[in-house]
Design a protein around this motif. Sequence first.
Motif, mmCIF file in Angstrom:
data_model
loop_
_atom_site.group_PDB
_atom_site.id
_atom_site.type_symbol
_atom_site.label_atom_id
_atom_site.label_comp_id
_atom_site.label_asym_id
_atom_site.label_seq_id
_atom_site.Cartn_x
_atom_site.Cartn_y
_atom_site.Cartn_z
ATOM 1 N N LEU A 24 -4.092 -35.194 -13.907
ATOM 2 C CA LEU A 24 -4.156 -33.781 -12.969
ATOM 3 C C LEU A 24 -3.891 -32.736 -13.779
ATOM 4 C CD1 LEU A 24 -1.825 -35.362 -10.358
ATOM 5 C CD2 LEU A 24 -4.121 -34.600 -9.881
ATOM 6 N N TRP A 25 -4.777 -31.785 -14.062
ATOM 7 C CA TRP A 25 -4.405 -30.864 -14.549
ATOM 8 C C TRP A 25 -4.078 -29.809 -13.534
ATOM 9 C CZ3 TRP A 25 -5.571 -28.985 -19.793
ATOM 10 C CH2 TRP A 25 -6.122 -30.008 -20.689
ATOM 11 N N VAL A 26 -2.802 -29.290 -14.079
ATOM 12 C CA VAL A 26 -1.810 -28.615 -12.922
ATOM 13 C C VAL A 26 -2.184 -27.216 -13.507
ATOM 14 C CG1 VAL A 26 0.340 -28.585 -14.288
ATOM 15 C CG2 VAL A 26 0.299 -28.438 -11.851
ATOM 16 N N PHE A 27 -2.052 -26.173 -12.308
ATOM 17 C CA PHE A 27 -2.094 -24.872 -12.454
ATOM 18 C C PHE A 27 -0.883 -24.246 -11.830
ATOM 19 C CE2 PHE A 27 -3.804 -21.309 -9.894
ATOM 20 C CZ PHE A 27 -3.683 -20.162 -11.145
ATOM 21 N N ASN A 28 0.036 -23.575 -12.449
ATOM 22 C CA ASN A 28 1.316 -23.337 -11.915
ATOM 23 C C ASN A 28 1.247 -21.719 -11.248
ATOM 24 O OD1 ASN A 28 3.929 -22.841 -10.996
ATOM 25 N ND2 ASN A 28 4.570 -22.262 -13.283
ATOM 26 N N PHE A 29 1.077 -21.710 -10.013
ATOM 27 C CA PHE A 29 1.361 -20.470 -9.245
ATOM 28 C C PHE A 29 2.500 -19.827 -9.019
ATOM 29 C CE2 PHE A 29 -2.378 -17.885 -7.386
ATOM 30 C CZ PHE A 29 -1.675 -17.026 -7.086
ATOM 31 N N GLY A 30 3.193 -19.826 -10.175
ATOM 32 C CA GLY A 30 4.414 -19.202 -10.185
ATOM 33 C C GLY A 30 4.942 -17.917 -9.837
ATOM 34 N N GLY A 52 1.071 -37.873 -16.014
ATOM 35 C CA GLY A 52 -0.138 -37.782 -15.988
ATOM 36 C C GLY A 52 -0.621 -36.347 -15.643
ATOM 37 N N VAL A 53 0.437 -35.634 -15.478
ATOM 38 C CA VAL A 53 0.242 -34.184 -14.990
ATOM 39 C C VAL A 53 0.047 -33.405 -16.302
ATOM 40 C CG1 VAL A 53 1.196 -32.355 -13.578
ATOM 41 C CG2 VAL A 53 1.174 -34.612 -12.929
ATOM 42 N N PRO A 58 -6.417 -23.826 -18.584
ATOM 43 C CA PRO A 58 -6.786 -22.762 -18.843
ATOM 44 C C PRO A 58 -7.233 -21.764 -17.814
ATOM 45 C CG PRO A 58 -7.900 -24.212 -20.052
ATOM 46 C CD PRO A 58 -7.267 -24.961 -18.874
ATOM 47 N N GLY A 59 -7.208 -22.245 -16.616
ATOM 48 C CA GLY A 59 -7.361 -21.117 -15.445
ATOM 49 C C GLY A 59 -7.503 -22.321 -14.224
ATOM 50 N N PRO A 60 -7.515 -21.580 -12.917
ATOM 51 C CA PRO A 60 -7.782 -22.378 -11.873
ATOM 52 C C PRO A 60 -9.263 -23.159 -11.939
ATOM 53 C CG PRO A 60 -8.034 -19.997 -11.421
ATOM 54 C CD PRO A 60 -7.520 -19.959 -12.882
ATOM 55 N N ARG A 61 -10.338 -22.672 -12.479
ATOM 56 C CA ARG A 61 -11.363 -23.411 -12.635
ATOM 57 C C ARG A 61 -11.234 -24.850 -13.473
ATOM 58 N NH1 ARG A 61 -15.457 -19.555 -10.906
ATOM 59 N NH2 ARG A 61 -14.512 -17.314 -10.939
ATOM 60 N N ALA A 63 -8.517 -26.657 -12.981
ATOM 61 C CA ALA A 63 -7.310 -27.309 -12.888
ATOM 62 C C ALA A 63 -7.749 -28.220 -11.287
ATOM 63 C CB ALA A 63 -6.224 -26.136 -12.279
ATOM 64 N N ASP A 64 -6.966 -29.149 -11.392
ATOM 65 C CA ASP A 64 -7.118 -30.282 -10.091
ATOM 66 C C ASP A 64 -6.075 -29.946 -9.254
ATOM 67 O OD1 ASP A 64 -9.211 -31.791 -11.675
ATOM 68 O OD2 ASP A 64 -7.483 -32.378 -13.069
ATOM 69 N N LEU A 65 -4.792 -29.403 -9.645
ATOM 70 C CA LEU A 65 -3.611 -29.411 -8.726
ATOM 71 C C LEU A 65 -2.933 -28.017 -9.068
ATOM 72 C CD1 LEU A 65 -1.207 -30.508 -7.452
ATOM 73 C CD2 LEU A 65 -0.419 -31.397 -9.298
#
Lengths: 275, 188
Positions: A24-30, A52-53, A58-61, A63-65
């Motif tokens: 799961l490539w994670v994208f942090n919307f902090g 596995g996270v 690199p960006g939302p495009r 990311a999986d999560l």
Amino acid sequence: MGPLSRLAPKPVKFVLNWGRRYSLWVFNFGLACCAIEFIATSMSRHDFIRLGVIPFAPGPRQADLMVVSGTVSDKMAPAVRRLYEQMPEPKYVISFGACSNCGGPYWDSYCVTKGVDQIIPVDVYVPGCPPRPEALLHGIVRLQDKIAGESLGDRYAPSNGVGGEPVAPPPAPRPLSATVLRRPVQPPPDAGETRPLPPPLADESPAEEPPAEESTAEAPTRETPVVRPTEDVTQPVPPVEDEGTPDRADRNEHDPSIIPGLAEDGHDDEIGRDR
Amino acid sequence: MSPEPAAQALTEAWTARFGDEITTEETFGGRAVGVPPEHWLDALTFARDDLSCGYFDWLTGVDELDEGFAVVVHVYSLERRHHLLIRTRVPKRAPVLPTATGVYRGAEWHERETSEMFGVLFEGHPNLVPLLLPDGFEGHPLRKDFVLAARVAKPWPGAKEPGESGHGAPSRRRVRPPGVPDDWGPHA
Ligand code: SF4
């Protein structure tokens, strides 16, 4: 892979889900203080890479999560929605913290969205203000359980009434076309004084009709538009006018309309003037 | 507590320039100078040029109910290291003040924020449009008479003690949430 995996035999489905849940490539919307706890979870002590996270896509495009951690304000909500839409399917959302679950301490604020699930579908909610990193780890494990049990074919089936737990539906079609959300394409900066003008429609349409018979007639007309002869009557803006005002010519070199609101005047700090 | 000599000198400089028109006061935030709105730009220019307060920190507003809106500016002198709070008060009916962007250019966004939050109009501001509020927002949310509509629709969801559910102490529910008028809401 998505629709076809419905037809896949069960062991193949298991392998596909197994691969998906542990990368799961994670994208942090902090957005506020909860983002600090997210960062703590990604660091060596809690280290969610062992689950596995993979942090810092690199960006939302890519990311999986998406983990929405923090206070979503009404002004920010369109951006959250837009970045969610940029993520490729299948995509998952964890709402981390009381603020993004329901508004949290700002439940009566004039500007805070009362839960990020009002704008995007959420798979796992993690409660707390802020939740401890262990809580996020628990939420990730729950999400992985969910991924292991799901079938992508069912996820995107038109009527999804059979599964035990309802999965996130594909988002509704966006109200705006993609061009509205993007910046206009800028001309190359080296054009300088003689910027390539958009070819006027009046003399383009006769040039377009003949090429059906012979394509050689098009070739000479195609080369001229970049440096257009000045005797052309239909030219909308003659480039001679630009030389009269020096500051306007100066502005042509770095086109200020790249940043919305800067095009009207010379001030640097008046972003948002044209809203 | 007698003020320090430097602060005393500042007060004297203000009095020498503006006489009785201003009030000075020692607050927890430092020395505060109250000026009438007519002298607002004069006072800011005086602070910038003569008191060397070249660093503009912030500008904001305070809703003082019947007395109107106070507009406060915090400036700082990097050379002489003194702070100043300069404040004025505009009436609630017509909250209009000349813009400070001519004196401190950095005041522009601060005035936009103060304008959208309190409804104070800054005359002569180059671009007085909302800065932070979402598009289409109505009202001035930092005014004290701005009703938080979420409080009307929903009781406070919290509990005072751990384990206490929201269903205990029903008598507390009858009390109107702070700031909500009596004729609002489902139980009106
Ligand atoms: S839930 Fe609490 S810690 Fe998290 S962003 Fe909101 S206020 Fe901050």
